[in-house]
Motif scaffolding. Sequence first.
Motif, short mmCIF file in Angstrom:
data_model
loop_
_atom_site.label_atom_id
_atom_site.label_comp_id
_atom_site.label_asym_id
_atom_site.label_seq_id
_atom_site.Cartn_x
_atom_site.Cartn_y
_atom_site.Cartn_z
N ILE A 1 2.41 4.22 16.64
CA ILE A 1 1.95 2.92 17.10
C ILE A 1 2.70 1.80 16.38
O ILE A 1 3.02 0.77 16.97
N ASN A 2 3.03 2.02 15.13
CA ASN A 2 3.78 1.01 14.38
C ASN A 2 5.18 0.83 14.99
O ASN A 2 5.67 -0.30 15.09
N ASP A 3 5.82 1.93 15.39
CA ASP A 3 7.13 1.83 16.04
C ASP A 3 7.03 1.04 17.34
O ASP A 3 7.86 0.18 17.63
N CYS B 1 0.84 -1.19 0.00
CA CYS B 1 0.00 0.00 0.00
C CYS B 1 0.88 1.25 0.00
O CYS B 1 1.81 1.37 0.80
N GLU B 2 0.58 2.16 -0.89
CA GLU B 2 1.36 3.39 -0.98
C GLU B 2 1.07 4.35 0.18
O GLU B 2 1.93 5.13 0.57
N ARG C 1 -0.40 -1.32 7.46
CA ARG C 1 -1.79 -1.71 7.64
C ARG C 1 -2.55 -0.82 8.61
O ARG C 1 -3.45 -1.25 9.31
N LEU C 2 -2.15 0.43 8.66
CA LEU C 2 -2.85 1.43 9.48
C LEU C 2 -3.12 2.66 8.64
O LEU C 2 -2.34 3.00 7.75
N ARG C 3 -4.21 3.34 8.95
CA ARG C 3 -4.54 4.57 8.24
C ARG C 3 -3.53 5.66 8.59
O ARG C 3 -2.97 5.66 9.69
N PRO C 4 -3.30 6.59 7.68
CA PRO C 4 -2.35 7.68 7.94
C PRO C 4 -2.68 8.45 9.23
O PRO C 4 -1.77 8.86 9.95
N GLU C 5 -3.98 8.58 9.54
CA GLU C 5 -4.38 9.29 10.76
C GLU C 5 -3.87 8.55 12.01
O GLU C 5 -3.45 9.18 12.98
N ALA C 6 -3.93 7.24 12.00
CA ALA C 6 -3.45 6.45 13.14
C ALA C 6 -1.93 6.53 13.24
O ALA C 6 -1.38 6.63 14.34
#
Length: 66
Positions: free
Chosen positions: A28-30, A6-7, A13-18
Amino acid sequence: MVEKECEACSGKRLRPEALAVKFAEKSINDLVSFSIKEAKDFLNDIAKQKVLSIEQRKIAQPLLKE
């Protein structure tokens, strides 16, 4: 079917806002990519350094406690 990263999220697998929400400059990904030891060390450092404001501390207290 084609596998394609996904670009918008670069496969996170998370929305840009998250992904835009940060805790001590970490997304949160970190945080979820840390090992248990890395997460413990990170949270202990946050608690010791007192880098959070009083309001931020109230919000983070349950996380730091665990």
